[in-house]
Structure formats: structure tokens, C-alpha cells
Design an enzyme around this catalytic site. Structure first.
Site, PDB file in Angstrom:
ATOM      1  CB  ALA A  96     -58.546  70.833  61.644  1.00 17.95           C
ATOM      2  CG  ASP A  97     -60.020  76.735  60.843  1.00 21.34           C
ATOM      3  OD1 ASP A  97     -60.329  75.999  59.846  1.00 21.34           O
ATOM      4  OD2 ASP A  97     -59.860  77.677  60.649  1.00 21.34           O
ATOM      5  CB  SER A  98     -65.461  74.810  60.982  1.00 23.36           C
ATOM      6  OG  SER A  98     -65.442  76.224  60.917  1.00 23.36           O
ATOM      7  NE  ARG A 114     -57.845  78.379  55.723  1.00 23.07           N
ATOM      8  CZ  ARG A 114     -58.674  77.642  56.912  1.00 23.07           C
ATOM      9  NH1 ARG A 114     -58.938  78.520  57.766  1.00 23.07           N
ATOM     10  NH2 ARG A 114     -58.714  76.296  56.911  1.00 23.07           N
ATOM     11  CG  ASP A 165     -58.034  73.899  58.612  1.00 22.55           C
ATOM     12  OD1 ASP A 165     -57.669  74.383  57.661  1.00 22.55           O
ATOM     13  OD2 ASP A 165     -57.558  74.247  59.799  1.00 22.55           O
TER      14      ASP A 165
END
Lengths: 246, 79
Positions: free
Chosen positions: B35-37, A174, B39
Site C-alpha cells: 500500500a502507499d499512503s 492515481r 491506499d
């Protein structure tokens, strides 16, 4: 050089020598700073000397609930989401292990390791959502080298490094970076208690030939907080005059 | 569709930035909605907050699709 204009930073332990220098330098580069600590009068004095873009959030990081709530409190007083968290607050309870009380161990763990985690956890929630943020924790050279009389402190500071590397891996996708600054021997009230003999010996072991000062540490924090450090995460920046080259 | 299902859908749209039409009951967060983990963890935390429920780690791991989430929350709310 670096600009932190428009950024909001929280500095814990801001009434201490290193914390105040960090707050001062972040502020000088344009950041809005929230000063946190236990001593309100000292924080106010620093805030007054800095002027605008300065806020105070008193908190006792020995208390889990106060550590948990500090990020929200800082965002409330600043009126903006947190961009930069500097985990600087810390304390020592030095004594040889065979004389170390349970409370000496647990107090250091609570303030020096657990509260940085609580603050980082709270800060990360917003930073991950906003896909930006900087978390910088102040550790110590003794977290790497160890030091007689500081089993508790060295363990907590080594813990900061492992924690930060883990958080860096979690938050990396992120764009949030998590780093550590590990000072060596710095002139502060915490090191003023050393005897002249020990001082001389210490300086003799430092290739750059002097004790560090709080601004030496703050400059490293400022770099890691900057946009320019966007590709640096999970690292420990050693600021120790060359005393330990690790 | 139940209120819970509506709300779940809304949260998914908001968090993952996907089109509402893609958020079907069988849609997998990771395989279909990108989605990733991280998310998925954020989604679970958003569900917890929105519905005032606690979703323990082992239950969260089993929530792979939109329907999984709705079913779990409905069950918690009925209990």
C-alpha cells in the site's frame, strides 16, 4: 481533435456565460454533461438546446450540504460515475477593502473557494478508486495580479490555485489530474457592468487587442479534460490575451 | 476469527487487490501488502464506512497492520 465520448462531466455555474460555453464544448466532443446552477429555467433552456446526453442538477453552492451532495446527485441523474469535474460557479462582491463587509468576504469565500473544495473532495473519492479523472477549476487572472476592489475574489481565486496544486500532488499517483484555468477579461454579464472608459483602458492593456469570449476559456477546459492532457497536472493555464504573462 | 476481523480482511483484499493468504494479522499495509499512503487513507475511510465508526487522524496514523485495524475497531465497537 479531442474526444470525450463516453465521459461524464459536471459543470457548476452552467447557467452563466463561461459555464454554458464549457458545457457546450464538452458536449460537442461527446461527453455526457450535467449542468448545475441555481436557476433551473436557465439550465433547462441550455439543456434543451444541447439535446441528448444532458442532465440537470440544481444546487445552491452557498449551502455546504448542497455542495457536498452535488457530485452524488450528478452521478445519479447521469447514471454514470463522474469523469470530469469543472468548478466554474463563482460570484463577486466587489468593493474596496475599507468598505468590505464580513458577508462580502464570506459569501465569496464560501462559493468561490470552499464549494470547489467540497466538490473536489467528493469527486476525488470515486476518481481515486477508479484511477482516472479530471478536476478543472476556473480561477481568474486577478488571483495572480490582484485587483483593487476585489480583495475577496482575488484571495479566493489565488486559493483555488494553491488548493489545486495540493490536490494534484495527492491524486497524481492515481492518474487523476487537477488543473486551473485562469481567464482574463471575458465578455459576460459579469463584465458588462464596466463603464466604456474602463473597457477601453482594459482592452488597451491586452496585447491580443480584444476582450476574451467564453469559448476562449472553454477551449482551455476541453484540453485539460482530454486524454491528451494526461501528463499535465497542478498547472494554471492563463487565458487572458497576454494581459498578464505569468 | 471474529466477524470484525473477517470483514477487515475482506476490505483489505478488495482495496489492495492482494491475495487473502497474505492478509495475516501481522501484515503491514505498507511494507507487506504494497500500500502507499493514499491506499492507507482509503482503507481507513473504508473501515469507517463499513463499521460506522470514526477513526480520527491520530488514531489512523497508528494503524499500520491488519491487527492494528481489527483491534482499534473492536475497541470502538465494544465502547
Amino acid at each position: 481533435m479531442f474526444s470525450l465520448s463516453g465521459k461524464t462531466a459536471l459543470v457548476t455555474g452552467a447557467s452563466g456565460g463561461i459555464g454554458a460555453a464549457i458545457a457546450r464544448q464538452l458536449h460537442a466532443l461527446g461527453a455526457t454533461v450535467v449542468l448545475s446552477g441555481t436557476r433551473e429555467a436557465a439550465l433547462k433552456e441550455l439543456a434543451d438546446s444541447l439535446g441528448e446526453r444532458t442532465h440537470i442538477a440544481v444546487a445552491n453552492l452557498s449551502e455546504a450540504s448542497e455542495a457536498d451532495g452535488l457530485v452524488a446527485k450528478a452521478e445519479e441523474v447521469a447514471g454514470a460515475p463522474l469523469d470530469i469535474l469543472v468548478n466554474n460557479a463563482g460570484l463577486t462582491r466587489d468593493t474596496l477593502a475599507i468598505r468590505m463587509k464580513d458577508s462580502d468576504w464570506s459569501q465569496v469565500m464560501t462559493v468561490d473557494l470552499e464549494s470547489p473544495f467540497r466538490l473536489a473532495r467528493a469527486a476525488l473519492k470515486g476518481m481515486l478508486r477508479r484511477r482516472a479523472g479530471r478536476i478543472i477549476s476556473i480561477a481568474s487572472v486577478v488571483g495572480t495580479t490582484g485587483n483593487a476592489g476585489q480583495a475577496n475574489y482575488a484571495a479566493a481565486k489565488a486559493g483555488i490555485v494553491g488548493m489545486s496544486k495540493s490536490l494534484a500532488q495527492e491524486a497524481g499517483p492515481r492518474g487523476v489530474t487537477v488543473n486551473v484555468v485562469a481567464p482574463g477579461f471575458i465578455e459576460t454579464p459579469m463584465t458588462d457592468v464596466l463603464s466604456e472608459g474602463i473597457r477601453e483602458k482594459l482592452v488597451g492593456s491586452i496585447p491580443l487587442g480584444r476582450m476574451g469570449n467564453p469559448d476562449d476559456v472553454a477551449a482551455a477546459v476541453v484540453y485539460l479534460a482530454s486524454d491528451e492532457a494526461a501528463w499535465v497536472t497542478g498547472t494554471t493555464l492563463h487565458v487572458n490575451g497576454g494581459m498578464a504573462m505569468v | 476469527m471474529s466477524d470484525i476481523a473477517d470483514k477487515v480482511k475482506k476490505i483489505v483484499v478488495e482495496h489492495l487487490g492482494v491475495e487473502e493468504s497474505k492478509v495475516t494479522p501481522d501484515a503491514s499495509f505498507i511494507d507487506d501488502l504494497g500500500a502507499d499512503s493514499l491506499d492507507t487513507v482509503e482503507l481507513v475511510m473504508a473501515f469507517e464506512e463499513a463499521f460506522s465508526v470514526e477513526i480520527p487522524e491520530d488514531a489512523a496514523e497508528k494503524i499500520a497492520t491488519v491487527k492494528d485495524a481489527i483491534d482499534y475497531i473492536e475497541k470502538q465497537k465494544a465502547a
